[in-house]
Design an enzyme around this catalytic site. Structure first.
Site, mmCIF file in Angstrom:
data_model
loop_
_atom_site.group_PDB
_atom_site.id
_atom_site.type_symbol
_atom_site.label_atom_id
_atom_site.label_comp_id
_atom_site.label_asym_id
_atom_site.label_seq_id
_atom_site.Cartn_x
_atom_site.Cartn_y
_atom_site.Cartn_z
ATOM 1 N N SER A 130 -95.127 68.779 -11.593
ATOM 2 C CA SER A 130 -94.666 70.154 -11.446
ATOM 3 C C SER A 130 -95.760 71.022 -10.818
ATOM 4 O O SER A 130 -96.265 70.691 -9.745
ATOM 5 C CB SER A 130 -94.199 70.702 -12.801
ATOM 6 O OG SER A 130 -93.553 71.936 -12.653
ATOM 7 N N ASP A 228 -83.490 67.458 -9.364
ATOM 8 C CA ASP A 228 -84.482 68.525 -9.399
ATOM 9 C C ASP A 228 -84.342 69.441 -8.190
ATOM 10 O O ASP A 228 -84.212 68.966 -7.051
ATOM 11 C CB ASP A 228 -85.880 67.896 -9.433
ATOM 12 C CG ASP A 228 -86.993 68.911 -9.575
ATOM 13 O OD1 ASP A 228 -86.715 70.079 -9.913
ATOM 14 O OD2 ASP A 228 -88.150 68.531 -9.335
ATOM 15 N N HIS A 260 -86.079 67.953 -13.475
ATOM 16 C CA HIS A 260 -87.495 68.269 -13.403
ATOM 17 C C HIS A 260 -88.234 67.867 -14.683
ATOM 18 O O HIS A 260 -87.828 68.230 -15.783
ATOM 19 C CB HIS A 260 -87.651 69.766 -13.158
ATOM 20 C CG HIS A 260 -89.015 70.178 -12.718
ATOM 21 N ND1 HIS A 260 -89.531 69.841 -11.481
ATOM 22 C CD2 HIS A 260 -89.983 70.891 -13.346
ATOM 23 C CE1 HIS A 260 -90.745 70.339 -11.364
ATOM 24 N NE2 HIS A 260 -91.047 70.972 -12.478
#
Length: 293
Positions: A130, A228, A260
């Site tokens: 991330s 995602d 995600h």
């Protein structure tokens, strides 16, 4: 459990629920937290992984946790407890990651018992998921530009990296109502973590080609999740690295049916094991001449 209701008189300044909310009085409310686990040098007490904490930057107090596993990865992990926005806006997190890399390359390589014994300075990898994937990329860029750093980065690992841009890609226009991040929420993030000093056209979340070409690491792994919202940017970055002026090799890993950071919440899923296996294979490749795949 957190309530969506605010106390009487509370006024929300920025709402990025279900992740974070800032009130007009400056108070920050975080909804996603991890429980603190004390470090333990005894691997038998923590699933075969010995851990301990170190301060990597005494000026800021930033620390890192070292993980010394007995598993197949064969890697000493230095996980940076970087300062969080909005209390510490970008570029604080970038600076903290850089401080940790410099600590590994200088102070720790000579004096830290785990780094000096277990780390191989020829096989340094920068990794994150991330926002951490974005930070890993920019730390690799900085390492390539710092001629006096003595940091030789072998590879960078970006797992579902946070990337965006001033204009949405066509595939980002629609939201199915199921994915974790709708585009409207994503577009609030970067102005928020930069304290309003940058918009979504910032090259720090949309790397230019000349910056990608400047990377001096030899290999990159880009992993994306099939549901995602950031997957399109991750796939685009991998293509730009593969087809542009950069001379390294690129490995793209696509995990279908996941959203995600799925591996953090469901570590025992088959796709999580597939992701970890891909990373282990990537870091354990023998060092060889540069090639592009």
């Amino acid at each position: 459990m957190h309530s969506n209701k605010n106390a009487v008189g509370d006024k929300v300044a920025v709402d990025i629920y279900p992740f974070i909310r800032r009130y007009e009085d400056g108070r920050i409310e975080r909804f996603v937290r991890s429980s603190f686990v004390p470090a333990s040098a005894d691997p038998t007490a923590s699933g075969g992984v010995a851990t301990r904490n170190v301060v990597v930057d005494h000026a800021t107090g930033v620390s890192a946790r070292l993980f010394l596993p007995s598993a197949r990865a064969g890697a000493l992990v230095v996980s940076v407890e970087y300062r969080l926005a909005p209390e510490h806006p970008i570029p604080a997190a970038y600076d903290d990651a850089w401080a940790a890399l410099r600590w590994v390359a200088t102070t720790a390589s000579l004096s830290d018992p785990w780094v000096s014994v277990h780390a191989d300075p020829r096989r340094v990898f920068l990794a994150g998921d991330s926002v951490g994937g974005n930070i890993a990329y920019h730390t690799a860029v900085r390492a390539g530009r710092d001629d006096g750093s003595s940091v030789d980065v072998e590879g960078v690992i970006m797992v579902q990296p946070y990337l965006w841009g001033g204009k949405r890609l066509p595939a980002e226009e629609a939201w199915d109502g199921v994915a974790m991040f709708p585009p409207e929420l994503v577009e609030k993030l970067w102005p928020f973590v930069t304290a309003g000093q940058a918009g979504n056209d910032d090259p720090r979340i949309d790397p230019p080609d000349e910056e990608i070409a400047s990377l001096k690491c030899r290999r990159a792994l880009v992993a994306l999740a099939g549901k995602d919202i950031f997957r399109h940017r991750a796939r685009r970055l991998a293509a730009r690295m593969r087809d542009g002026a950069w001379k390294g090799s690129v490995t793209l890993v696509e995990l279908e049916g996941e959203d995600h950071c799925f591996h953090l919440y469901r570590p025992q899923r088959a796709t999580s094991h597939e992701l970890m296996e891909s990373i282990m294979q990537f870091i354990n490749q023998p060092i060889r001449g540069i090639s592009k795949i």
